[in-house]
Motif scaffolding. Structure first.
Motif, mmCIF file in Angstrom:
data_model
loop_
_atom_site.group_PDB
_atom_site.id
_atom_site.type_symbol
_atom_site.label_atom_id
_atom_site.label_comp_id
_atom_site.label_asym_id
_atom_site.label_seq_id
_atom_site.Cartn_x
_atom_site.Cartn_y
_atom_site.Cartn_z
ATOM 1 N N CYS A 53 -67.761 -4.642 18.195
ATOM 2 C CA CYS A 53 -67.386 -5.052 16.831
ATOM 3 C C CYS A 53 -66.019 -5.741 16.821
ATOM 4 C CB CYS A 53 -67.384 -3.867 15.880
ATOM 5 S SG CYS A 53 -68.999 -3.063 15.740
ATOM 6 N N ILE A 54 -65.810 -6.625 17.800
ATOM 7 C CA ILE A 54 -64.576 -7.407 17.880
ATOM 8 C C ILE A 54 -64.739 -8.664 17.025
ATOM 9 C CG2 ILE A 54 -63.143 -8.819 19.406
ATOM 10 C CD1 ILE A 54 -63.694 -6.807 21.617
ATOM 11 N N GLU A 55 -63.736 -8.941 16.222
ATOM 12 C CA GLU A 55 -63.740 -10.127 15.368
ATOM 13 C C GLU A 55 -62.579 -11.035 15.769
ATOM 14 O OE1 GLU A 55 -63.847 -9.075 11.223
ATOM 15 O OE2 GLU A 55 -65.419 -7.550 11.521
ATOM 16 N N ILE A 56 -62.877 -12.302 15.999
ATOM 17 C CA ILE A 56 -61.854 -13.285 16.377
ATOM 18 C C ILE A 56 -61.375 -14.002 15.121
ATOM 19 C CG2 ILE A 56 -61.284 -15.253 17.831
ATOM 20 C CD1 ILE A 56 -62.195 -12.854 19.437
ATOM 21 N N LYS A 57 -60.072 -13.994 14.908
ATOM 22 C CA LYS A 57 -59.492 -14.641 13.730
ATOM 23 C C LYS A 57 -58.516 -15.724 14.153
ATOM 24 C CE LYS A 57 -56.597 -13.755 9.656
ATOM 25 N NZ LYS A 57 -55.815 -12.754 8.903
ATOM 26 N N GLU A 58 -58.586 -16.880 13.498
ATOM 27 C CA GLU A 58 -57.624 -17.954 13.711
ATOM 28 C C GLU A 58 -56.451 -17.757 12.758
ATOM 29 O OE1 GLU A 58 -59.254 -21.884 13.717
ATOM 30 O OE2 GLU A 58 -61.137 -21.237 14.650
ATOM 31 N N LEU A 59 -55.254 -17.660 13.312
ATOM 32 C CA LEU A 59 -54.070 -17.399 12.498
ATOM 33 C C LEU A 59 -53.533 -18.651 11.837
ATOM 34 C CD1 LEU A 59 -52.015 -14.955 14.775
ATOM 35 C CD2 LEU A 59 -53.803 -14.412 13.097
ATOM 36 N N GLY A 60 -52.991 -18.468 10.641
ATOM 37 C CA GLY A 60 -52.272 -19.529 9.958
ATOM 38 C C GLY A 60 -50.791 -19.453 10.290
ATOM 39 N N TYR A 61 -50.031 -20.408 9.797
ATOM 40 C CA TYR A 61 -48.597 -20.490 10.108
ATOM 41 C C TYR A 61 -47.865 -19.198 9.751
ATOM 42 C CZ TYR A 61 -43.752 -22.134 10.028
ATOM 43 O OH TYR A 61 -42.407 -22.277 10.251
ATOM 44 N N ASP A 62 -48.144 -18.653 8.568
ATOM 45 C CA ASP A 62 -47.431 -17.462 8.101
ATOM 46 C C ASP A 62 -47.848 -16.197 8.842
ATOM 47 O OD1 ASP A 62 -46.053 -18.980 6.242
ATOM 48 O OD2 ASP A 62 -47.534 -18.652 4.662
ATOM 49 N N GLU A 63 -48.871 -16.297 9.698
ATOM 50 C CA GLU A 63 -49.347 -15.127 10.430
ATOM 51 C C GLU A 63 -48.926 -15.133 11.897
ATOM 52 O OE1 GLU A 63 -53.617 -14.147 8.473
ATOM 53 O OE2 GLU A 63 -53.422 -16.199 9.269
ATOM 54 N N LEU A 64 -48.134 -16.128 12.308
ATOM 55 C CA LEU A 64 -47.773 -16.256 13.716
ATOM 56 C C LEU A 64 -46.894 -15.111 14.222
ATOM 57 C CD1 LEU A 64 -47.197 -20.116 14.080
ATOM 58 C CD2 LEU A 64 -49.224 -18.753 14.639
ATOM 59 N N GLY A 65 -46.285 -14.393 13.288
ATOM 60 C CA GLY A 65 -45.512 -13.221 13.674
ATOM 61 C C GLY A 65 -46.388 -12.190 14.361
ATOM 62 N N GLU A 66 -47.648 -12.092 13.947
ATOM 63 C CA GLU A 66 -48.603 -11.168 14.569
ATOM 64 C C GLU A 66 -48.869 -11.568 16.008
ATOM 65 O OE1 GLU A 66 -50.397 -8.038 14.908
ATOM 66 O OE2 GLU A 66 -50.827 -8.421 12.779
ATOM 67 N N PHE A 67 -49.010 -12.880 16.219
ATOM 68 C CA PHE A 67 -49.214 -13.410 17.566
ATOM 69 C C PHE A 67 -47.997 -13.104 18.442
ATOM 70 C CE2 PHE A 67 -48.824 -16.687 20.792
ATOM 71 C CZ PHE A 67 -50.115 -16.778 21.311
ATOM 72 N N LYS A 68 -46.821 -13.349 17.915
ATOM 73 C CA LYS A 68 -45.580 -13.128 18.653
ATOM 74 C C LYS A 68 -45.410 -11.660 19.052
ATOM 75 C CE LYS A 68 -41.314 -13.582 20.134
ATOM 76 N NZ LYS A 68 -41.056 -14.065 21.506
ATOM 77 N N LYS A 69 -45.798 -10.730 18.180
ATOM 78 C CA LYS A 69 -45.690 -9.309 18.508
ATOM 79 C C LYS A 69 -46.491 -8.972 19.752
ATOM 80 C CE LYS A 69 -44.995 -7.476 13.804
ATOM 81 N NZ LYS A 69 -45.640 -6.673 12.722
ATOM 82 N N ILE A 70 -47.674 -9.552 19.852
ATOM 83 C CA ILE A 70 -48.551 -9.250 20.986
ATOM 84 C C ILE A 70 -48.000 -9.858 22.267
ATOM 85 C CG2 ILE A 70 -50.879 -9.514 21.929
ATOM 86 C CD1 ILE A 70 -51.910 -9.595 19.035
ATOM 87 N N THR A 71 -47.591 -11.122 22.218
ATOM 88 C CA THR A 71 -47.073 -11.762 23.431
ATOM 89 C C THR A 71 -45.751 -11.144 23.862
ATOM 90 O OG1 THR A 71 -45.997 -13.526 22.118
ATOM 91 C CG2 THR A 71 -48.228 -13.957 22.960
ATOM 92 N N GLU A 72 -44.942 -10.738 22.900
ATOM 93 C CA GLU A 72 -43.662 -10.107 23.237
ATOM 94 C C GLU A 72 -43.881 -8.750 23.893
ATOM 95 O OE1 GLU A 72 -39.326 -9.914 21.175
ATOM 96 O OE2 GLU A 72 -41.012 -9.337 19.900
ATOM 97 N N ASP A 73 -44.832 -7.987 23.383
ATOM 98 C CA ASP A 73 -45.157 -6.698 23.981
ATOM 99 C C ASP A 73 -45.627 -6.885 25.421
ATOM 100 O OD1 ASP A 73 -46.055 -3.667 23.425
ATOM 101 O OD2 ASP A 73 -47.664 -4.665 24.537
ATOM 102 N N THR A 74 -46.443 -7.908 25.639
ATOM 103 C CA THR A 74 -46.961 -8.193 26.981
ATOM 104 C C THR A 74 -45.850 -8.653 27.920
ATOM 105 O OG1 THR A 74 -49.076 -8.833 26.005
ATOM 106 C CG2 THR A 74 -48.681 -9.510 28.281
#
Length: 411
Positions: free
Chosen positions: A191-212
């Motif tokens: 039940c994995i859902e792939i979501k394309e992020l908008g500009y205002d959501e890039l902080g979520e992306f950054k959290k994941i890459t920073e953790d990694t």
């Protein structure tokens, strides 16, 4: 022939059709480069009989002595089989860089060194540009070497490529390694859902890459970099930031339904023959599913939609490039990166892209190599190893020589 600065519009028109075209030799990267510290950008071209036959996007970084280090990232865009053109470019670019207070130029054109197969072995009678390396040295370039490791100060020399042209989804899937096919089938049950992020959501992306990056000890890009790239490429649908989320309630419901189904089977078999091998096998499965359901229910504490993994892609010309990614270590057992890659591969097929560029591998194919897992992950999708000729440095000023001497004295 004539060497001159050219307009951004003329450069982009030329670059978009050149055989060596790539997103780094594209004006949309200008604000992105500046977000990482590069101060100046120049566009130069070579004309033969008034026709543009070569060009380069140059970026420059100033040091404390007000001298500039120049780079033509994944460039220049030349016909490297044309020795006269390459020699003329070298002579003129050296003068141009020097006129802009530049002391050195780095270039790493996307020219194949030796053609290789999926295992990294040289293809007999395949493409071989070893003589070009020798010729560039004759022209005064210093070669950075045929490195087989990550050098985070340079662009990648080894990449893994998957051809999409002429293939459908079923063919690509069938050609994958069996292990990858099995894992992808598993992700479809999670039940994995792939979501394309908008500009205002890039902080979520950054959290994941920073953790990694903290976990794996490498330097992450800044949020400004990701935001700048988004702004530049999103208008033409040339960039995607994807995050794979676990739909917790849907996952729990699916697990519960599967457990109920297997429990019914177990009860029926137990009533017929409690000591049969089938009954014991179903008992083990029920216990396993019960444990997994409990683990799934415990995930409710992490939220309804849990971010598992993320990846960034740039689409330019006929190629999709897998840029950066990250995953939360806690949720690795959901194999979300496989789901993201499969999502983008299918998207690429649907939108008629010819190649899927998995980007960097070390070029070392020994299973003992610390980074072998990266290559193994990409290799599982099928494809081939791509080895470029590497980085070349051209000194344009005595400043660089003085700097090297000073470093030796200081050392």
């Amino acid at each position: 022939m004539k060497f001159e600065e050219i307009s951004v519009a003329e450069f982009d028109a030329f670059a978009s059709t050149h055989p060596l075209k790539n997103y780094l030799q594209c004006s949309k990267m200008d604000p992105v480069s500046k977000a990482t510290g590069w101060e100046n950008v120049y566009y130069v071209g070579i004309r033969r009989d008034n026709a543009l036959v070569g060009a380069a996007r140059l970026i420059a970084l100033k040091n404390k002595a007000n001298q500039y280090y120049f780079s033509a990232p994944s460039g220049p865009l030349l016909d490297f089989n044309d020795k006269e053109l390459v020699a003329f470019f070298t002579t003129e670019i050296k003068k141009f860089v020097k006129s802009k207070k530049g002391f050195e130029l780095n270039m790493n054109p996307l020219v194949i060194h030796k053609e290789r197969n999926i295992d990294g072995d040289i293809v007999p009678d395949g493409e071989d540009n070893g003589t070009l390396v020798d010729y560039l040295k004759e022209l005064g370039y210093r070669h950075n070497g045929f490195i087989t490791q990550y050098d985070y100060t340079k662009d990648v020399r080894w990449v893994f490529m998957l051809d999409l042209e002429g293939k459908d989804e079923q063919t690509i899937f069938k050609e994958m390694k069996q292990n990858h096919r099995n894992i992808i089938k598993k992700t479809e049950k999670f039940c994995i859902e792939i979501k394309e992020l908008g500009y205002d959501e890039l902080g979520e992306f950054k959290k994941i890459t920073e953790d990694t990056s903290k976990r794996r000890n490498f330097e992450d890009r800044t949020l400004e970099y990701y935001q700048s790239a988004y702004k530049q490429f999103i208008e033409d649908d040339q960039i995607k930031y994807l995050v794979a989320y676990l739909n917790v309630e849907a996952y729990i419901e699916k697990m519960q339904n599967e457990l109920n189904k297997e429990e019914e089977k177990y009860k029926r078999n137990f009533e017929k023959n409690p000591d049969s091998g089938k009954t014991k096998e179903l008992g083990v499965l029920v216990n396993s599913l019960t444990k997994r359901l409990k683990e799934a229910e415990e995930l409710r504490a992490d939220g309804e939609m849990i971010p598992l993994s993320a990846a960034m892609f740039i689409m330019y010309g006929d190629e999709i490039t897998y840029m950066f990614s990250g995953s939360y270590d806690k949720y690795m057992n959901f194999y979300a990166q496989y789901a993201i890659q499969w999502y983008m591969i299918r998207w690429g097929i649907k939108h008629d892209y010819k190649r899927y560029n998995f980007r960097g591998i070390t070029g070392c194919f020994d299973k003992k190599d610390p980074e072998y897992g990266v290559y193994e992950f990409k290799k599982g999708f099928n494809g081939y190893v791509c080895e470029y000729i590497g980085d070349f440095m051209l000194t344009t000023s005595v400043f660089n020589t003085i700097l090297k001497i000073a470093k030796k004295v200081k050392g």
